[in-house]
Design a protein around this motif. Sequence first.
Motif, PDB file in Angstrom:
ATOM      1  N   GLN A 165      55.868  62.356  34.791  1.00  0.00           N
ATOM      2  CA  GLN A 165      54.793  61.678  35.523  1.00  0.00           C
ATOM      3  C   GLN A 165      53.666  61.273  34.585  1.00  0.00           C
ATOM      4  OE1 GLN A 165      53.983  64.739  38.458  1.00  0.00           O
ATOM      5  NE2 GLN A 165      54.855  63.476  40.100  1.00  0.00           N
ATOM      6  N   TRP A 166      53.276  62.166  33.673  1.00  0.00           N
ATOM      7  CA  TRP A 166      52.202  61.857  32.742  1.00  0.00           C
ATOM      8  C   TRP A 166      52.573  60.683  31.850  1.00  0.00           C
ATOM      9  CZ3 TRP A 166      47.532  61.330  31.624  1.00  0.00           C
ATOM     10  CH2 TRP A 166      47.036  61.327  30.323  1.00  0.00           C
ATOM     11  N   ASP A 167      53.799  60.667  31.357  1.00  0.00           N
ATOM     12  CA  ASP A 167      54.249  59.546  30.530  1.00  0.00           C
ATOM     13  C   ASP A 167      54.213  58.239  31.329  1.00  0.00           C
ATOM     14  OD1 ASP A 167      54.664  61.187  28.364  1.00  0.00           O
ATOM     15  OD2 ASP A 167      56.834  61.371  28.664  1.00  0.00           O
ATOM     16  N   THR A 168      54.641  58.314  32.580  1.00  0.00           N
ATOM     17  CA  THR A 168      54.696  57.102  33.416  1.00  0.00           C
ATOM     18  C   THR A 168      53.302  56.557  33.691  1.00  0.00           C
ATOM     19  OG1 THR A 168      56.764  57.791  34.469  1.00  0.00           O
ATOM     20  CG2 THR A 168      55.444  56.149  35.628  1.00  0.00           C
ATOM     21  N   VAL A 169      52.384  57.413  34.149  1.00  0.00           N
ATOM     22  CA  VAL A 169      51.044  56.899  34.467  1.00  0.00           C
ATOM     23  C   VAL A 169      50.317  56.440  33.205  1.00  0.00           C
ATOM     24  CG1 VAL A 169      50.826  58.259  36.589  1.00  0.00           C
ATOM     25  CG2 VAL A 169      49.953  59.194  34.452  1.00  0.00           C
ATOM     26  N   SER A 170      50.554  57.104  32.075  1.00  0.00           N
ATOM     27  CA  SER A 170      49.926  56.677  30.822  1.00  0.00           C
ATOM     28  C   SER A 170      50.404  55.288  30.423  1.00  0.00           C
ATOM     29  CB  SER A 170      50.234  57.667  29.699  1.00  0.00           C
ATOM     30  OG  SER A 170      49.716  58.939  29.969  1.00  0.00           O
ATOM     31  N   ASN A 171      51.709  55.076  30.491  1.00  0.00           N
ATOM     32  CA  ASN A 171      52.258  53.771  30.131  1.00  0.00           C
ATOM     33  C   ASN A 171      51.783  52.681  31.092  1.00  0.00           C
ATOM     34  OD1 ASN A 171      53.657  54.803  27.910  1.00  0.00           O
ATOM     35  ND2 ASN A 171      55.497  55.239  29.101  1.00  0.00           N
ATOM     36  N   TYR A 172      51.802  52.996  32.384  1.00  0.00           N
ATOM     37  CA  TYR A 172      51.308  52.032  33.371  1.00  0.00           C
ATOM     38  C   TYR A 172      49.846  51.679  33.108  1.00  0.00           C
ATOM     39  CZ  TYR A 172      55.314  52.353  36.647  1.00  0.00           C
ATOM     40  OH  TYR A 172      56.549  52.270  37.259  1.00  0.00           O
ATOM     41  N   ALA A 173      49.025  52.705  32.897  1.00  0.00           N
ATOM     42  CA  ALA A 173      47.583  52.484  32.754  1.00  0.00           C
ATOM     43  C   ALA A 173      47.272  51.613  31.536  1.00  0.00           C
ATOM     44  CB  ALA A 173      46.857  53.819  32.662  1.00  0.00           C
ATOM     45  N   LEU A 174      47.896  51.897  30.408  1.00  0.00           N
ATOM     46  CA  LEU A 174      47.624  51.110  29.198  1.00  0.00           C
ATOM     47  C   LEU A 174      48.124  49.677  29.351  1.00  0.00           C
ATOM     48  CD1 LEU A 174      48.438  53.750  26.436  1.00  0.00           C
ATOM     49  CD2 LEU A 174      46.169  52.901  27.104  1.00  0.00           C
ATOM     50  N   ALA A 175      49.244  49.494  30.029  1.00  0.00           N
ATOM     51  CA  ALA A 175      49.757  48.137  30.258  1.00  0.00           C
ATOM     52  C   ALA A 175      48.865  47.370  31.235  1.00  0.00           C
ATOM     53  CB  ALA A 175      51.190  48.200  30.780  1.00  0.00           C
ATOM     54  N   LEU A 176      48.392  48.037  32.283  1.00  0.00           N
ATOM     55  CA  LEU A 176      47.479  47.404  33.227  1.00  0.00           C
ATOM     56  C   LEU A 176      46.185  46.995  32.534  1.00  0.00           C
ATOM     57  CD1 LEU A 176      47.962  49.846  36.241  1.00  0.00           C
ATOM     58  CD2 LEU A 176      48.536  47.404  36.263  1.00  0.00           C
ATOM     59  N   PHE A 177      45.667  47.875  31.691  1.00  0.00           N
ATOM     60  CA  PHE A 177      44.414  47.597  30.991  1.00  0.00           C
ATOM     61  C   PHE A 177      44.579  46.427  30.027  1.00  0.00           C
ATOM     62  CE2 PHE A 177      40.988  48.611  27.894  1.00  0.00           C
ATOM     63  CZ  PHE A 177      39.920  48.621  28.777  1.00  0.00           C
ATOM     64  N   ALA A 178      45.704  46.393  29.325  1.00  0.00           N
ATOM     65  CA  ALA A 178      45.954  45.285  28.397  1.00  0.00           C
ATOM     66  C   ALA A 178      45.999  43.959  29.157  1.00  0.00           C
ATOM     67  CB  ALA A 178      47.260  45.524  27.636  1.00  0.00           C
ATOM     68  N   ARG A 179      46.670  43.944  30.312  1.00  0.00           N
ATOM     69  CA  ARG A 179      46.705  42.726  31.125  1.00  0.00           C
ATOM     70  C   ARG A 179      45.304  42.371  31.619  1.00  0.00           C
ATOM     71  NH1 ARG A 179      50.806  40.809  34.348  1.00  0.00           N
ATOM     72  NH2 ARG A 179      52.079  41.281  32.514  1.00  0.00           N
ATOM     73  N   GLY A 180      44.559  43.379  32.040  1.00  0.00           N
ATOM     74  CA  GLY A 180      43.208  43.139  32.518  1.00  0.00           C
ATOM     75  C   GLY A 180      42.308  42.574  31.432  1.00  0.00           C
ATOM     76  N   GLN A 181      42.392  43.133  30.230  1.00  0.00           N
ATOM     77  CA  GLN A 181      41.561  42.628  29.132  1.00  0.00           C
ATOM     78  C   GLN A 181      41.940  41.190  28.770  1.00  0.00           C
ATOM     79  OE1 GLN A 181      41.595  45.595  25.851  1.00  0.00           O
ATOM     80  NE2 GLN A 181      39.465  45.917  26.440  1.00  0.00           N
ATOM     81  N   ALA A 182      43.232  40.894  28.786  1.00  0.00           N
ATOM     82  CA  ALA A 182      43.676  39.548  28.430  1.00  0.00           C
ATOM     83  C   ALA A 182      43.198  38.524  29.454  1.00  0.00           C
ATOM     84  CB  ALA A 182      45.201  39.514  28.319  1.00  0.00           C
ATOM     85  N   ARG A 183      43.343  38.829  30.735  1.00  0.00           N
ATOM     86  CA  ARG A 183      42.897  37.910  31.782  1.00  0.00           C
ATOM     87  C   ARG A 183      41.374  37.775  31.767  1.00  0.00           C
ATOM     88  NH1 ARG A 183      47.472  36.801  31.757  1.00  0.00           N
ATOM     89  NH2 ARG A 183      48.986  36.768  33.467  1.00  0.00           N
ATOM     90  N   ALA A 184      40.677  38.890  31.553  1.00  0.00           N
ATOM     91  CA  ALA A 184      39.213  38.849  31.513  1.00  0.00           C
ATOM     92  C   ALA A 184      38.735  37.966  30.369  1.00  0.00           C
ATOM     93  CB  ALA A 184      38.647  40.264  31.373  1.00  0.00           C
ATOM     94  N   ALA A 185      39.384  38.068  29.211  1.00  0.00           N
ATOM     95  CA  ALA A 185      38.991  37.261  28.054  1.00  0.00           C
ATOM     96  C   ALA A 185      39.113  35.773  28.356  1.00  0.00           C
ATOM     97  CB  ALA A 185      39.840  37.640  26.843  1.00  0.00           C
ATOM     98  N   GLU A 186      40.124  35.400  29.145  1.00  0.00           N
ATOM     99  CA  GLU A 186      40.285  34.005  29.536  1.00  0.00           C
ATOM    100  C   GLU A 186      39.119  33.513  30.384  1.00  0.00           C
ATOM    101  OE1 GLU A 186      44.001  33.942  31.560  1.00  0.00           O
ATOM    102  OE2 GLU A 186      45.192  34.407  29.773  1.00  0.00           O
ATOM    103  N   ARG A 187      38.432  34.448  31.046  1.00  0.00           N
ATOM    104  CA  ARG A 187      37.304  34.106  31.924  1.00  0.00           C
ATOM    105  C   ARG A 187      35.957  34.314  31.231  1.00  0.00           C
ATOM    106  NH1 ARG A 187      40.304  31.547  35.511  1.00  0.00           N
ATOM    107  NH2 ARG A 187      41.843  32.861  36.568  1.00  0.00           N
ATOM    108  N   GLY A 188      35.963  34.592  29.941  1.00  0.00           N
ATOM    109  CA  GLY A 188      34.712  34.820  29.244  1.00  0.00           C
ATOM    110  C   GLY A 188      34.129  36.195  29.512  1.00  0.00           C
ATOM    111  N   LEU A 189      34.984  37.151  29.840  1.00  0.00           N
ATOM    112  CA  LEU A 189      34.549  38.511  30.160  1.00  0.00           C
ATOM    113  C   LEU A 189      35.226  39.514  29.234  1.00  0.00           C
ATOM    114  CD1 LEU A 189      34.903  38.361  34.065  1.00  0.00           C
ATOM    115  CD2 LEU A 189      32.804  38.039  32.731  1.00  0.00           C
ATOM    116  N   ILE A 190      34.620  40.680  29.128  1.00  0.00           N
ATOM    117  CA  ILE A 190      35.221  41.815  28.431  1.00  0.00           C
ATOM    118  C   ILE A 190      35.425  42.922  29.465  1.00  0.00           C
ATOM    119  CG2 ILE A 190      34.884  43.623  26.706  1.00  0.00           C
ATOM    120  CD1 ILE A 190      33.131  41.647  25.141  1.00  0.00           C
TER     121      ILE A 190
END
Length: 316
Positions: free
Chosen positions: A174-199
């Motif tokens: 479970q810890w491995d799964t939520v860790s992998n999910y969380a880092l992947a979600l954050f990476a997607r969030g940062q990438a989309r935010a950067a497209e909008r002029g956000l961090i």
Amino acid sequence: MTVSRALSDAFIPELPNYYRGKVRDNYDLPDGRRIIVATDRLSAFDVILTSIPFKGQVLTQTARYWFEETADICPNHVLDYPDPNVVVGTRLDILPVEIVVRGYLAGSTGTSILTKYRNGERDMYGMRLPDGMRDNERLPNPIITPTSKAFDGGHDEPLSGADILAKRLLSEEQWDTVSNYALALFARGQARAAERGLILVDTKYEFGVDRDGRIVLADEVHTPDSSRYWLADSYAESFASGERPRSFDKDFVRAWVTARCDPYKDAIPDIPDDLIEQTSHIYVQAYEAITGNIFAPDLSEGSVLERLRKNLRPYF
């Protein structure tokens, strides 16, 4: 942004198993679905201060944008959106660990890495940060800073991955799964935010387990309430001068209250309408900046509660 459209309470007696949270009102249906209504309540200092028009719609629709943007990364609890303030989701057994991902040395709470760093701590959350870092500096890589979930009203406590496994809060899988999910979600969030002029600076995720044992993303994702965003064009200059980068500052109400009383000891004065409307505009501005969509307030029916009753009648 009329104050009269604020949804302070979403109690609908025809719906079963009502539970009132700080911001969301919930109903558990017999078939395993949960109706989650985002009200406009604004919570701070362990009390409800006021209600901000369209806050609930902003949070629900921002989360909807991100649930749809990240559905390829991990499963989420969403089944339907019968109303702009409502998500119907699969009822989950929420995991007892809150997953916070941070990309910068920032924050103000007792569990934030900046607070700990300023206090001289370098070893935290099972990792070591180098000496010589400055406030709001970007981390070499995003890190997970989990905390225990205080279901009993206590305070969240910092955890390391080793703590989580030793205390059997989660299994290793479970810890491995939520860790992998969380880092992947954050990476997607940062990438989309950067497209909008956000961090996207940092955010929290809540995961649960469904009846089949799958780990599922729950609650909200990358909303203005669960995440810290900075305006990208302000970062370099602000960091160089040692100031906090500009953000969607929704803390007008909190600052107004603390300037007038001790909110933990004194009676809190009535919040003026102009301050409520200003905060509402900030939420709408955040929605539009984060999603790239124009906010369309749903003004149907005489009130938000009347609209809710109409749209949720199939669930009675």
